[in-house]
Design a protein around this motif. Structure first.
Motif, PDB file in Angstrom:
ATOM      1  N   ARG A 193       0.832  -1.193   0.000  1.00  0.00           N
ATOM      2  CA  ARG A 193       0.000   0.000   0.000  1.00  0.00           C
ATOM      3  C   ARG A 193       0.874   1.254   0.000  1.00  0.00           C
ATOM      4  NH1 ARG A 193      -4.949  -1.437   4.215  1.00  0.00           N
ATOM      5  NH2 ARG A 193      -5.915  -3.051   2.911  1.00  0.00           N
ATOM      6  N   ARG A 194       0.410   2.264  -0.707  1.00  0.00           N
ATOM      7  CA  ARG A 194       1.145   3.520  -0.798  1.00  0.00           C
ATOM      8  C   ARG A 194       0.201   4.675  -0.466  1.00  0.00           C
ATOM      9  NH1 ARG A 194       5.146   2.957  -6.081  1.00  0.00           N
ATOM     10  NH2 ARG A 194       5.970   0.880  -5.568  1.00  0.00           N
ATOM     11  N   PRO A 195       0.117   5.037   0.803  1.00  0.00           N
ATOM     12  CA  PRO A 195      -0.782   6.118   1.204  1.00  0.00           C
ATOM     13  C   PRO A 195      -0.315   7.464   0.676  1.00  0.00           C
ATOM     14  CG  PRO A 195       0.606   5.447   3.033  1.00  0.00           C
ATOM     15  CD  PRO A 195       0.855   4.454   1.940  1.00  0.00           C
ATOM     16  N   PHE A 196      -1.254   8.385   0.555  1.00  0.00           N
ATOM     17  CA  PHE A 196      -0.915   9.750   0.160  1.00  0.00           C
ATOM     18  C   PHE A 196      -0.287  10.463   1.359  1.00  0.00           C
ATOM     19  CE2 PHE A 196      -4.815   9.431  -2.780  1.00  0.00           C
ATOM     20  CZ  PHE A 196      -4.052   8.870  -3.792  1.00  0.00           C
TER      21      PHE A 196
ATOM     22  N   VAL B 160       0.428  20.293  -1.770  1.00  0.00           N
ATOM     23  CA  VAL B 160      -0.799  20.247  -0.976  1.00  0.00           C
ATOM     24  C   VAL B 160      -0.652  21.170   0.230  1.00  0.00           C
ATOM     25  CG1 VAL B 160      -2.485  18.747   0.152  1.00  0.00           C
ATOM     26  CG2 VAL B 160      -0.994  17.813  -1.624  1.00  0.00           C
ATOM     27  N   ALA B 161      -1.531  22.168   0.326  1.00  0.00           N
ATOM     28  CA  ALA B 161      -1.513  23.100   1.454  1.00  0.00           C
ATOM     29  C   ALA B 161      -2.392  22.571   2.591  1.00  0.00           C
ATOM     30  CB  ALA B 161      -2.008  24.474   1.001  1.00  0.00           C
ATOM     31  N   GLY B 162      -2.301  23.222   3.736  1.00  0.00           N
ATOM     32  CA  GLY B 162      -3.174  22.882   4.857  1.00  0.00           C
ATOM     33  C   GLY B 162      -2.566  21.912   5.838  1.00  0.00           C
ATOM     34  N   GLN B 163      -3.396  21.461   6.770  1.00  0.00           N
ATOM     35  CA  GLN B 163      -2.956  20.552   7.818  1.00  0.00           C
ATOM     36  C   GLN B 163      -2.683  19.157   7.246  1.00  0.00           C
ATOM     37  OE1 GLN B 163      -2.316  21.607  10.955  1.00  0.00           O
ATOM     38  NE2 GLN B 163      -2.771  23.627  10.058  1.00  0.00           N
ATOM     39  N   PRO B 164      -1.721  18.436   7.814  1.00  0.00           N
ATOM     40  CA  PRO B 164      -1.343  17.119   7.268  1.00  0.00           C
ATOM     41  C   PRO B 164      -2.476  16.104   7.289  1.00  0.00           C
ATOM     42  CG  PRO B 164      -0.291  17.509   9.399  1.00  0.00           C
ATOM     43  CD  PRO B 164      -0.872  18.820   8.968  1.00  0.00           C
ATOM     44  N   GLU B 165      -3.384  16.213   8.277  1.00  0.00           N
ATOM     45  CA  GLU B 165      -4.481  15.242   8.337  1.00  0.00           C
ATOM     46  C   GLU B 165      -5.454  15.386   7.177  1.00  0.00           C
ATOM     47  OE1 GLU B 165      -5.538  18.523  11.400  1.00  0.00           O
ATOM     48  OE2 GLU B 165      -3.753  17.466  10.675  1.00  0.00           O
ATOM     49  N   HIS B 166      -5.441  16.550   6.521  1.00  0.00           N
ATOM     50  CA  HIS B 166      -6.329  16.771   5.386  1.00  0.00           C
ATOM     51  C   HIS B 166      -5.681  16.398   4.055  1.00  0.00           C
ATOM     52  CE1 HIS B 166      -8.955  18.616   8.195  1.00  0.00           C
ATOM     53  NE2 HIS B 166      -8.264  19.736   8.323  1.00  0.00           N
ATOM     54  N   LEU B 167      -4.396  16.089   4.073  1.00  0.00           N
ATOM     55  CA  LEU B 167      -3.665  15.842   2.829  1.00  0.00           C
ATOM     56  C   LEU B 167      -4.232  14.681   2.010  1.00  0.00           C
ATOM     57  CD1 LEU B 167       0.117  16.041   2.222  1.00  0.00           C
ATOM     58  CD2 LEU B 167      -1.108  13.995   1.520  1.00  0.00           C
ATOM     59  N   PRO B 168      -4.483  13.495   2.585  1.00  0.00           N
ATOM     60  CA  PRO B 168      -4.995  12.396   1.766  1.00  0.00           C
ATOM     61  C   PRO B 168      -6.299  12.727   1.048  1.00  0.00           C
ATOM     62  CG  PRO B 168      -4.240  11.576   3.884  1.00  0.00           C
ATOM     63  CD  PRO B 168      -4.246  13.076   3.978  1.00  0.00           C
ATOM     64  N   ARG B 169      -7.236  13.349   1.761  1.00  0.00           N
ATOM     65  CA  ARG B 169      -8.520  13.683   1.135  1.00  0.00           C
ATOM     66  C   ARG B 169      -8.334  14.711   0.038  1.00  0.00           C
ATOM     67  NH1 ARG B 169     -11.454  17.913   1.787  1.00  0.00           N
ATOM     68  NH2 ARG B 169     -10.438  18.495   3.759  1.00  0.00           N
ATOM     69  N   ARG B 170      -7.511  15.713   0.295  1.00  0.00           N
ATOM     70  CA  ARG B 170      -7.305  16.761  -0.699  1.00  0.00           C
ATOM     71  C   ARG B 170      -6.637  16.214  -1.958  1.00  0.00           C
ATOM     72  NH1 ARG B 170      -5.679  22.341   2.575  1.00  0.00           N
ATOM     73  NH2 ARG B 170      -7.771  22.700   3.434  1.00  0.00           N
ATOM     74  N   VAL B 171      -5.686  15.316  -1.775  1.00  0.00           N
ATOM     75  CA  VAL B 171      -5.022  14.717  -2.934  1.00  0.00           C
ATOM     76  C   VAL B 171      -6.017  13.896  -3.746  1.00  0.00           C
ATOM     77  CG1 VAL B 171      -3.302  13.035  -3.674  1.00  0.00           C
ATOM     78  CG2 VAL B 171      -2.726  14.704  -1.919  1.00  0.00           C
ATOM     79  N   ARG B 172      -6.817  13.091  -3.063  1.00  0.00           N
ATOM     80  CA  ARG B 172      -7.785  12.274  -3.796  1.00  0.00           C
ATOM     81  C   ARG B 172      -8.807  13.154  -4.522  1.00  0.00           C
ATOM     82  NH1 ARG B 172     -11.477   7.091  -1.932  1.00  0.00           N
ATOM     83  NH2 ARG B 172     -13.099   7.392  -3.498  1.00  0.00           N
ATOM     84  N   ASP B 173      -9.304  14.194  -3.871  1.00  0.00           N
ATOM     85  CA  ASP B 173     -10.267  15.087  -4.525  1.00  0.00           C
ATOM     86  C   ASP B 173      -9.648  15.729  -5.765  1.00  0.00           C
ATOM     87  OD1 ASP B 173     -12.106  14.484  -2.574  1.00  0.00           O
ATOM     88  OD2 ASP B 173     -11.860  16.348  -1.457  1.00  0.00           O
TER      89      ASP B 173
END
Length: 218
Positions: free
Chosen positions: A57-60, A94-107
């Motif tokens: 697996r390769r998480p964002f 990707v800007a913002g808090q790190p916890e939001h990074l995966p969702r923002r990348v996918r969107d």
């Protein structure tokens, strides 16, 4: 291991669910659960080998590499900058808090795929003079694309990681279903006509690399 029953099954069978990294044991309705489990236990060597071959697996996350339309790009977290997601060369910022990074990348990836895939589908549909009701992107685990009898299409958002010729083939495949809701010889002849490249190349690529598309973002 996941155990399911299927009214159409005539015998016990095993398959790998690469997206969830699990084995699915399917049995007919009237087969005793113990009989199905014994069948699976006898295939322990096959199960272990198949699970070992699954891609990691390769998480964002910051520093992760993802193939945007087949081209490697590196994710860069920019906590102190404004905005959401943008691309600079071979980097996805990707800007913002790190916890939001995966969702923002996918969107962001979903928007990128739509921008390329939707016009492609409509252009091919115009060639066969058939309308497309709607096009949706989902996290499909069993098929890369589908076309219903109501001319509604669905594609896996993970196709954003595949090369452009694979997108072209899948668009041609589903548009051909607007005319032929089957896989007859006439369907394949039309799909070949709609595809900009010989279909054998993308088909081979998907068979060889399809499971790797499921590793990203999990």
């Amino acid at each position: 291991m996941t155990f399911v029953r299927n009214a159409r099954a005539r015998r016990a069978s095993l398959r790998v669910d690469p997206a969830n990294r699990r084995i699915v044991l399917t049995a007919p309705l009237r087969m005793a659960r113990g009989t199905a489990v014994n069948f699976a236990e006898a295939q322990a060597g096959w199960i272990a080998a198949r699970l070992d071959r699954l891609p990691e697996r390769r998480p964002f996350c910051d520093g992760a590499e993802v193939p945007l339309f087949g081209v490697p790009h590196v994710i860069r977290h920019r906590a102190g900058q404004r905005g959401t997601v943008w691309r600079e060369g071979a980097e996805i910022h990707v800007a913002g808090q790190p916890e939001h990074l995966p969702r923002r990348v996918r969107d962001w990836l979903t928007v990128e795929l739509k921008a390329r895939l939707v016009p492609l589908v409509h252009a091919k549909a115009a060639q066969v003079e058939r309308p497309v009701k709607r096009i949706t992107l989902r996290d499909s685990r069993s098929r890369w694309g589908s076309c219903g009898p109501n001319a509604a299409m669905s594609f896996s958002w993970r196709l954003v990681f595949a090369p452009p010729e694979v997108l072209d083939y899948l668009a041609a495949h589903e548009v051909a279903h607007l005319v032929h809701l089957n896989h007859s010889s006439r369907f394949w002849a039309l799909a070949r006509t709609l595809c900009d490249v010989p279909i054998e190349g993308p088909q081979t690529w998907l068979k060889k690399n399809g499971e790797t598309l499921l590793q990203y973002g999990n």
